[in-house]
Motif scaffolding. Structure first.
Motif, mmCIF file in Angstrom:
data_model
loop_
_atom_site.group_PDB
_atom_site.id
_atom_site.type_symbol
_atom_site.label_atom_id
_atom_site.label_comp_id
_atom_site.label_asym_id
_atom_site.label_seq_id
_atom_site.Cartn_x
_atom_site.Cartn_y
_atom_site.Cartn_z
ATOM 1 N N SER A 146 15.298 120.090 -105.341
ATOM 2 C CA SER A 146 16.742 120.027 -105.592
ATOM 3 C C SER A 146 17.320 121.324 -106.124
ATOM 4 O O SER A 146 18.514 121.587 -105.944
ATOM 5 C CB SER A 146 17.048 118.880 -106.570
ATOM 6 O OG SER A 146 16.346 119.050 -107.790
ATOM 7 N N HIS A 189 14.893 116.198 -107.518
ATOM 8 C CA HIS A 189 13.664 115.965 -106.766
ATOM 9 C C HIS A 189 12.953 117.313 -106.705
ATOM 10 O O HIS A 189 13.497 118.335 -107.167
ATOM 11 C CB HIS A 189 13.945 115.368 -105.374
ATOM 12 C CG HIS A 189 14.860 116.184 -104.521
ATOM 13 N ND1 HIS A 189 14.470 117.335 -103.878
ATOM 14 C CD2 HIS A 189 16.175 116.002 -104.217
ATOM 15 C CE1 HIS A 189 15.474 117.826 -103.186
ATOM 16 N NE2 HIS A 189 16.528 117.050 -103.383
ATOM 17 N N ARG A 244 22.958 119.817 -100.583
ATOM 18 C CA ARG A 244 23.101 118.988 -101.780
ATOM 19 C C ARG A 244 24.142 117.887 -101.632
ATOM 20 O O ARG A 244 23.918 116.747 -102.047
ATOM 21 C CB ARG A 244 23.435 119.884 -102.974
ATOM 22 C CG ARG A 244 23.418 119.176 -104.318
ATOM 23 C CD ARG A 244 23.545 120.187 -105.436
ATOM 24 N NE ARG A 244 22.451 121.149 -105.403
ATOM 25 C CZ ARG A 244 22.474 122.325 -106.010
ATOM 26 N NH1 ARG A 244 23.553 122.693 -106.683
ATOM 27 N NH2 ARG A 244 21.440 123.138 -105.947
#
Length: 583
Positions: free
Chosen positions: A319, A316, A328
């Motif tokens: 990320s 994304h 994460r």
């Protein structure tokens, strides 16, 4: 007294040949089609197909179920969309042949190229093989919801022969080439459908290292082709260099096809960047090659190859930002709670992606051209709805706008990036490639890209968007669409015993409510080995799917039947009623 195992009554039969439909019955016995037309005999089980479409089971020639077929029985999401036969081992990646000390190399490559998490493979793969014939033996005992067939992958073959020299992409010796040629022949004779390779610069390990096969010289590729020639069977599957010159790449593929004397298929996309006319140049070269007697086809995709972004997915917009690393592996609810903190929000908005793999960085940086995916999903979005355009309208940055989108629906929102086959707000290029006489539908990538792509649903898309709902003048004839999903791909890879509803053929059948067909948006589930996550995509309208004469799905729900098996090698069309060869 029953005469048949199953009779499908009164449906509009599209037999897969492209001919006009006829209303009638289909009788099935012993896993094959026994009769088509008017069937007076009774079936042990019967399906009322009045007002429904009856079609062959669909054949997907470009999947990556190499691991999934060994750790579970259902080849979803492909089997949720009428697919009854899949071909795996594409793109030059797979798990055989493989020496025990080379397993980590192949796992790292599969994780990087096909987005299959390392922990999933570590937990799920039994590794009860070393050679490719032994891998086929491991598959042969599996009970599945579809038939599977395999290709021998070039990168695995190269690593098996050359070891660490393959990973560092050293040139092979003459002895290496001879061994790769012999092992290719061995794999084909054991039941592989072909050999696959990739020249795609995007195919890298997680660490960003190029795939072992990527820069193989022509001599090495011709050695694989010679292996097919020696076996007298098999198909050569290749992904050309996406940034290479079309004429040069096609010239190489022509020489491979000529050396192998076997069919060749290659992946063809209209890329969002680079030469916008490259795909046309490939098609022109393809027409010329076929006119010259070479058997070459382009595998094309009937909608955008779509990358998906989301907080539960592989990528994304944030990320790869340093401040996101601590989040994460957190559960989704905790990620959302943390990201709603204005202090963390400010940090993430101020950072930029950092990763050793330049492909991953490029994926993250491309989010401005993505769209919020709705339900039902829109695969032909209005350019005005892109994140970049919508951010401009709101006088905020694309990062700010995307940040808020990602937190919608408690963090379950998905963003869709049309990565290829979408230009100027339409899919005209995808349609033109799909109906070309020398192309075949594929590239669904089922079994791969668990956290970033969900394209195995393309059969439903074709029937819904190109047949039923297409704009005037852009529709594809139903009979031809069904042929493109069944007989055409089957014939390309030599599975001539399926893809057609006629006596003696494999009893793979779909009963479809075309009016009720509806493709749902992808969702995230956590059902892989070690609790790994993947994307699933369902559909309404598949009344029944029949595999080898057994009903595997009713109204999209699995019946528990697992009649699918490994198919070894090419299969001849039946010569007479009831004839069927399965090597």
């Amino acid at each position: 007294m029953t005469e048949f195992d199953l009779v499908i009554r009164g449906g509009e039969i599209h037999d897969g040949s492209g001919r006009r439909a006829s209303v009638g019955d289909i009788a099935i016995s012993g896993g094959t089609v026994a009769a088509v037309g008017s069937v007076p005999g009774k079936g042990r089980e019967e399906i009322d197909a009045k007002g429904k479409i009856v079609a062959p089971g669909f054949v997907d020639i470009h999947t990556h179920y190499d691991g999934q077929a060994l750790w579970e029985n259902r080849m979803a999401p492909s089997s949720n969309h009428g697919v009854t036969s899949v071909i795996m081992g594409n793109c030059g990646v797979g798990f055989a042949p493989c020496r025990p000390h080379q397993r980590d190399m192949l796992v790292e490559l599969m994780e990087g190229v096909e987005d299959v998490p390392e922990v999933v493979m570590t937990k799920g793969l039994p590794w009860n093989w070393e050679t490719f014939p032994q891998y086929l033996d491991a598959l042969e005992v599996r009970q599945l919801d579809v038939d599977v067939a395999a290709q021998v992958p070039h990168s695995a073959l190269r690593v098996y022969v050359m070891g660490e020299r393959a990973a560092s992409r050293e040139p092979p010796t003459s002895e290496d080439l001879a061994q790769m040629r012999a092992l290719t022949t061995e794999a084909i004779r054991a039941g592989a459908l072909g050999v696959s390779t990739s020249r795609n610069i995007l195919h890298r390990t997680v660490a960003g290292e190029l795939a072992p096969s990527l820069h193989s010289e022509e001599e090495e590729l011709l050695s694989l082709a010679a292996g097919l020639n020696d076996a007298g069977a098999g198909v050569f599957q290749i992904i050309p260099d996406i940034i290479g010159d079309a004429q040069s790449e096609f010239g190489l593929m022509r020489r491979i096809a000529a050396a192998s004397r076997r069919p060749l298929s290659f992946s063809l996309l209209q890329m969002a960047t680079g030469d916008p006319s490259a795909w046309r140049n490939y098609l022109k070269e393809l027409e010329s090659a076929n006119n010259d007697g070479l058997r070459m086809k382009a595998q094309v995709f009937p909608r955008p190859v779509g990358l998906l972004y989301g907080l539960e997915l592989s990528f994304h917009p944030f990320s790869l930002h340093p401040s996101f690393r601590a989040l994460r592996d957190l559960p989704l609810a905790e990620k959302v709670r943390a990201m709603r903190d204005p202090v963390l929000r400010a940090k993430l908005l101020a950072e930029r992606p950092q990763d050793p793999n330049p492909v991953y960085v490029n994926i993250v940086n491309s989010f401005g051209h993505a769209y919020l995916m709705g339900d039902p999903p829109d695969y032909e979005p209005d350019p005005r709805d892109s994140i970049k355009r919508q951010a401009e309208l709101r006088n905020v940055t694309p990062h700010e706008y995307a940040y808020d989108l990602l937190l919608r629906d408690e963090g379950r929102a998905i963003l869709f990036l049309p990565g290829a086959n979408y230009r100027d707000g339409n899919l005209d290029v995808a349609r033109e490639m799909a109906i070309h006489p020398h192309t075949v539908l594929g590239l669904g990538d089922g079994g791969a890209h668990y956290g970033m792509i969900c394209d195995a649903s393309f059969p439903t898309f074709v029937l819904q968007n190109w047949v039923r709902d297409a704009k005037l003048g852009k529709n594809i004839d139903l009979a031809m669409a069904i042929r493109a999903l069944s007989q055409e791909p089957a014939q390309l890879v030599g599975l001539d015993d399926r893809g057609l509803l006629a006596p003696g053929y494999v009893a793979d059948v779909n009963v479809i409510d075309l009016d009720g067909l509806r493709l749902h948006a992808p969702t995230v589930v956590y059902d892989l080995p070690a609790g790994g996550r993947r994307l699933r995509q369902g559909a309404d309208g598949f009344v029944a799917t029949i595999k080898n004469g057994a009903i595997t799905y009713r109204d999209g729900v699995h019946t528990g039947a697992l009649p699918g098996r490994l198919v070894r090698g090419a299969q001849a069309a039946p010569k007479s009623k009831g004839a069927r060869k399965r090597a």
